[in-house]
Write a protein that holds these residues in place. Structure first.
Motif, PDB file in Angstrom:
ATOM      1  N   ALA A 298       6.498  11.762   2.436  1.00  0.00           N
ATOM      2  CA  ALA A 298       6.242  10.318   2.463  1.00  0.00           C
ATOM      3  C   ALA A 298       7.211   9.631   1.515  1.00  0.00           C
ATOM      4  O   ALA A 298       7.557  10.166   0.451  1.00  0.00           O
ATOM      5  CB  ALA A 298       4.803  10.007   2.062  1.00  0.00           C
TER       6      ALA A 298
ATOM      7  N   SER B 180       7.354   3.654   4.328  1.00  0.00           N
ATOM      8  CA  SER B 180       6.672   2.364   4.261  1.00  0.00           C
ATOM      9  C   SER B 180       7.331   1.529   3.184  1.00  0.00           C
ATOM     10  O   SER B 180       7.867   2.065   2.208  1.00  0.00           O
ATOM     11  CB  SER B 180       5.178   2.536   3.955  1.00  0.00           C
ATOM     12  OG  SER B 180       4.990   3.052   2.647  1.00  0.00           O
ATOM     13  N   ALA B 181       7.301   0.224   3.368  1.00  0.00           N
ATOM     14  CA  ALA B 181       7.914  -0.690   2.403  1.00  0.00           C
ATOM     15  C   ALA B 181       7.138  -1.988   2.399  1.00  0.00           C
ATOM     16  O   ALA B 181       6.645  -2.438   3.437  1.00  0.00           O
ATOM     17  CB  ALA B 181       9.384  -0.946   2.748  1.00  0.00           C
ATOM     18  N   THR B 182       7.016  -2.599   1.239  1.00  0.00           N
ATOM     19  CA  THR B 182       6.372  -3.896   1.159  1.00  0.00           C
ATOM     20  C   THR B 182       7.256  -4.932   1.843  1.00  0.00           C
ATOM     21  O   THR B 182       8.475  -4.754   1.952  1.00  0.00           O
ATOM     22  CB  THR B 182       6.145  -4.296  -0.305  1.00  0.00           C
ATOM     23  OG1 THR B 182       7.403  -4.288  -0.992  1.00  0.00           O
ATOM     24  CG2 THR B 182       5.203  -3.348  -0.989  1.00  0.00           C
TER      25      THR B 182
ATOM     26  N   ARG C 139       8.982   5.892  -4.115  1.00  0.00           N
ATOM     27  CA  ARG C 139       8.076   7.012  -4.398  1.00  0.00           C
ATOM     28  C   ARG C 139       8.221   8.044  -3.281  1.00  0.00           C
ATOM     29  O   ARG C 139       7.958   7.743  -2.124  1.00  0.00           O
ATOM     30  CB  ARG C 139       6.626   6.539  -4.483  1.00  0.00           C
ATOM     31  CG  ARG C 139       5.607   7.657  -4.664  1.00  0.00           C
ATOM     32  CD  ARG C 139       4.196   7.102  -4.642  1.00  0.00           C
ATOM     33  NE  ARG C 139       3.209   8.151  -4.748  1.00  0.00           N
ATOM     34  CZ  ARG C 139       2.687   8.834  -3.728  1.00  0.00           C
ATOM     35  NH1 ARG C 139       3.093   8.558  -2.488  1.00  0.00           N
ATOM     36  NH2 ARG C 139       1.786   9.776  -3.921  1.00  0.00           N
TER      37      ARG C 139
ATOM     38  N   SER D 235      -1.237  -5.694   0.687  1.00  0.00           N
ATOM     39  CA  SER D 235      -0.018  -5.184   1.328  1.00  0.00           C
ATOM     40  C   SER D 235       0.944  -6.286   1.732  1.00  0.00           C
ATOM     41  O   SER D 235       1.598  -6.210   2.762  1.00  0.00           O
ATOM     42  CB  SER D 235      -0.386  -4.333   2.557  1.00  0.00           C
ATOM     43  OG  SER D 235      -1.256  -3.288   2.192  1.00  0.00           O
TER      44      SER D 235
ATOM     45  N   GLU E 142      -0.162  -1.748  -3.061  1.00  0.00           N
ATOM     46  CA  GLU E 142       1.277  -1.654  -3.332  1.00  0.00           C
ATOM     47  C   GLU E 142       1.549  -0.518  -4.316  1.00  0.00           C
ATOM     48  O   GLU E 142       0.633   0.067  -4.894  1.00  0.00           O
ATOM     49  CB  GLU E 142       1.786  -2.972  -3.932  1.00  0.00           C
ATOM     50  CG  GLU E 142       1.242  -4.221  -3.278  1.00  0.00           C
ATOM     51  CD  GLU E 142       1.939  -4.550  -1.985  1.00  0.00           C
ATOM     52  OE1 GLU E 142       2.921  -3.869  -1.671  1.00  0.00           O
ATOM     53  OE2 GLU E 142       1.507  -5.483  -1.305  1.00  0.00           O
ATOM     54  N   LEU E 143       2.836  -0.219  -4.541  1.00  0.00           N
ATOM     55  CA  LEU E 143       3.191   0.715  -5.606  1.00  0.00           C
ATOM     56  C   LEU E 143       2.972   0.096  -6.981  1.00  0.00           C
ATOM     57  O   LEU E 143       2.716   0.808  -7.952  1.00  0.00           O
ATOM     58  CB  LEU E 143       4.659   1.135  -5.466  1.00  0.00           C
ATOM     59  CG  LEU E 143       4.988   2.207  -4.425  1.00  0.00           C
ATOM     60  CD1 LEU E 143       6.471   2.484  -4.409  1.00  0.00           C
ATOM     61  CD2 LEU E 143       4.207   3.480  -4.705  1.00  0.00           C
TER      62      LEU E 143
ATOM     63  N   ASP F  39       7.798   5.704  -0.023  1.00  0.00           N
ATOM     64  CA  ASP F  39       7.296   4.339  -0.146  1.00  0.00           C
ATOM     65  C   ASP F  39       8.239   3.528  -1.029  1.00  0.00           C
ATOM     66  O   ASP F  39       8.761   4.033  -2.037  1.00  0.00           O
ATOM     67  CB  ASP F  39       5.886   4.321  -0.753  1.00  0.00           C
ATOM     68  CG  ASP F  39       4.919   5.202   0.014  1.00  0.00           C
ATOM     69  OD1 ASP F  39       4.930   5.118   1.249  1.00  0.00           O
ATOM     70  OD2 ASP F  39       4.174   5.975  -0.619  1.00  0.00           O
TER      71      ASP F  39
ATOM     72  N   SER G 213      14.828  -0.677   2.788  1.00  0.00           N
ATOM     73  CA  SER G 213      14.536   0.744   2.643  1.00  0.00           C
ATOM     74  C   SER G 213      15.786   1.608   2.747  1.00  0.00           C
ATOM     75  O   SER G 213      15.669   2.818   2.914  1.00  0.00           O
ATOM     76  CB  SER G 213      13.517   1.178   3.712  1.00  0.00           C
ATOM     77  OG  SER G 213      14.010   0.908   5.011  1.00  0.00           O
TER      78      SER G 213
END
Length: 660
Positions: free
Chosen positions: A384, A333-335, A371, A513, A475-476, A386, A340
């Protein structure tokens, strides 16, 4: 709609020869192509659908061209005679092509594979040529008579439709119709003609001339798109299958010792020195413990490597390999706006340890934080990965990272310069007291509740760290909350700022998000409402993203809170007057705001109330509600449900339009 003209019968070009050359057949086909395609379209079964019938009719007609010269006597072509109305006999080349079109159209209605005497039915497949991708083509729609005739023809069999078309479109007498059907392979032409006789022509059909209308003309077409969602899904599936085939083929051709030590990462498919260096755990950069005290930049690059598994080479290798080439067992997953792909070079290690029974690795490459998480028991399951964009982060923007999310709670890894962390309820207002949130020696906080999802908003957790206010938006990186005019905003402090955020907190769910970096709330006006309605506050809330584009702006009307009501919520959420994506309003480049709402007074009257920021003048309402004022506050009596367009004047005389 263009006028459709009746197609004239083929001219009398009787060849003196008993042989039809390919050139003669081609000349007849090209000259009478619209008529032949119309005949094929009428004979083809309606269950194909109008778009498939159009393409099949063109395919049948184009394939009617013979491959070599043909003897008329050997082709079972009936002798051509003058029509019943005195018209000359058609050109034998045209009659020959027409027979081939008719035979192919009848066969297309019942596709089958013949194995000797055995006939195996086949499904109706699209013709190989012509093909149209991405569009549905169909004839133009006619009137009620054409629709009635189309329904009548749909009830007939293919031979009966052929008889009807030959008689009505070609003008053939019954005897010639029977001869032509027999030559085209119809077993019982008399029955087909009798069935066509039983088809009632619609009223107003002008003796069958409706067959010449645009409803049955596959050469005069309309275009519409196909199923866009299904087409996109098919394209994605085809691309995925193609990429998978290429990758698998490359892997089969490459030597290697397997990928067991890389965990859930995909097999390596490219080897070069820079890529191998970025995948080497020994090349990870680590900042000294006190680098943040003397570093020129106070951001993620100054974080030391923390956690109990910073020297676990196997874990770090799996994290780097999954980053470079995530396999099917890695959930990525990515904002928005965050690439990525693999790091350009060795990344910086921020954390590696076990949190909530999950092994977590945090990496930073100057542009992004990544992450990686896997089960603490080992790499046997999935993983996972991120990503969050963090370029340009300052000390406030790099105060914390999300290290774990479990059971509606969030744990943060705080920056080494953060001395205390406190948890508060943003909806509590100025009276809310923040409670200390404990941390481990590595800087990992105790679980903090994440903001609830859905319509309910009983509370909204926020963190106070290093003098700043933050909240989790999925978000992270937690988003920083500020208050004040654009360009002069600071940390929320004081009753006015905390009250404004208490009534705005529940609106933050609209910017989850989205890669939000910070959210600023600005009270740009206060307005006394008509009919002693009290004083309302106007706020503009702007969410800025890490990538720059994609900001969200929201204007909010906060009506006065009725006092003394037992059990009433002290800080009810404001009403959203307008929201927009992008633009410069309420930002440093355009520090202006203008919005309006319909408000109902205690006396039951409806008002349009509007307010602009300090530098705006001459607010004007147009559309369903009209009114104007010399200043920046406007109140006009109106009715429920009315709509208005609001504008104002800037100090330089320019026009400013309200958010909507």
């Amino acid at each position: 709609m263009e006028q459709q003209q009746a197609i004239s019968p083929p001219p009398d070009r009787t060849s003196p020869l008993g042989v039809i050359d390919v050139e003669q057949a081609e000349a007849a086909l090209v000259e009478h192509y619209p008529r032949l395609v119309r005949l094929a379209y009428l004979v083809l079964p309606p269950r194909l659908g109008r778009s498939r019938r159009v393409l099949t009719a063109h395919a049948v007609t184009q394939r009617a061209l013979p491959r070599h010269r043909t003897d008329v006597a050997e082709s079972a072509l009936p002798a051509q005679r003058p029509g019943a109305d005195g018209r000359p006999a058609p050109d034998p080349a045209y009659a020959f092509v027409r027979q081939r079109v008719l035979r192919a159209a009848l066969a297309a209605g019942r596709p089958a594979l013949r194995l000797g005497r055995l006939r195996v039915p086949l499904p109706h497949l699209p013709p190989p040529l012509p093909q149209v991708w991405g569009l549905r083509l169909f004839p133009r729609s006619g009137g009620a008579d054409e629709l009635a005739l189309d329904q009548t023809l749909s009830a007939l069999s293919s031979p009966a439709r052929a008889a009807y078309a030959l008689r009505g479109l070609e003008g053939l007498a019954d005897r010639e119709v029977r001869r032509t059907l027999a030559a085209a392979g119809v077993a019982e032409p008399r029955d087909a003609l009798a069935e066509a006789d039983g088809a009632a022509a619609p009223a107003g059909s002008r003796d069958g001339s409706l067959l010449d209308s645009a409803e049955f003309d596959p050469c005069s077409l309309q275009a519409r798109p196909t199923d866009l969602i299904r087409r996109r899904q098919h394209v994605r599936a085809a691309l995925a299958a193609g990429v998978a085939a290429v990758v698998c083929g490359a892997l089969l051709a490459l030597p290697g010792d397997g990928w067991g030590r890389d965990g859930a990462a995909a097999p390596p498919y490219a080897r070069n020195a820079a890529a191998e260096k970025a995948l080497d755990p020994g090349e990870l950069t680590r900042a000294p413990e006190d680098a943040w005290r003397t570093s020129v930049r106070t951001d993620f690059s100054a974080w030391p490597a923390r956690g109990g598994r910073t020297h676990d080479t196997a874990l770090l290798r799996r994290a780097l390999a999954a980053w470079a080439r995530p396999g099917s067992r890695v959930q990525v997953s990515a904002t928005p706006g965050t690439p990525s792909g693999p790091a350009a070079g060795p990344a910086r290690l921020l954390f590696a340890g076990v949190v909530d029974r999950v092994a977590v690795v945090l990496l930073y490459d100057g542009l992004r934080v990544a992450r990686y998480a896997e089960s603490a028991d080992g790499p046997g399951g999935g993983a996972a990965l991120d990503f969050a964009r963090t370029d340009g982060a300052d000390a406030a923007g790099s105060a914390a990272l999300v290290v774990s999310r479990t059971d509606g709670n969030v744990r943060y890894l705080t920056a080494p310069w953060v001395r205390k962390v406190a948890l508060a309820d943003l909806t509590g207002g100025p009276k809310e007291r923040a409670a200390a949130l404990d941390r481990t020696a590595d800087g990992v906080t105790d679980p903090a509740p994440a903001p609830a999802r859905g319509a309910s908003c009983a509370r909204w957790p926020a963190l106070r760290m290093a003098g700043h206010l933050y909240t989790d938006l999925g978000e992270l990186t937690p988003a920083r909350l500020t208050y004040g005019a654009p360009g002069r905003a600071g940390d929320p402090a004081g009753d006015a700022a905390l009250t404004a955020w208490a009534r705005t907190a529940c609106q933050l769910s609209a910017v989850r998000s989205l890669g939000v970096r910070s959210v600023n709330a600005w009270e740009y006006a206060r307005q006394r409402l008509p009919e002693h309605g009290g004083t309302a506050a106007w706020l503009c809330t702007r969410a800025e993203t890490w990538r720059g584009p994609g900001s969200r702006t929201m204007a909010q009307f906060q009506a006065p809170v009725a006092g003394g009501a037992s059990g009433a919520r002290r800080y009810p959420p404001g009403a959203v007057a307008a929201r927009t994506e992008g633009g410069r309003a309420c930002g440093p480049r355009s520090p202006h705001a203008l919005a309006g709402v319909l408000w109902k007074s205690a006396a039951g009257h409806w008002w349009l109330v509007a307010a602009g920021s300090a530098e705006l003048r001459k607010v004007t309402a147009g559309g369903g509600v009209t009114g104007r004022t010399k200043g920046r506050l406007l109140a006009v009596r109106t009715e429920a449900g009315e709509r208005a367009r609001l504008t104002a004047r800037l100090p330089d005389g320019g026009r400013f339009t309200a958010l909507h």
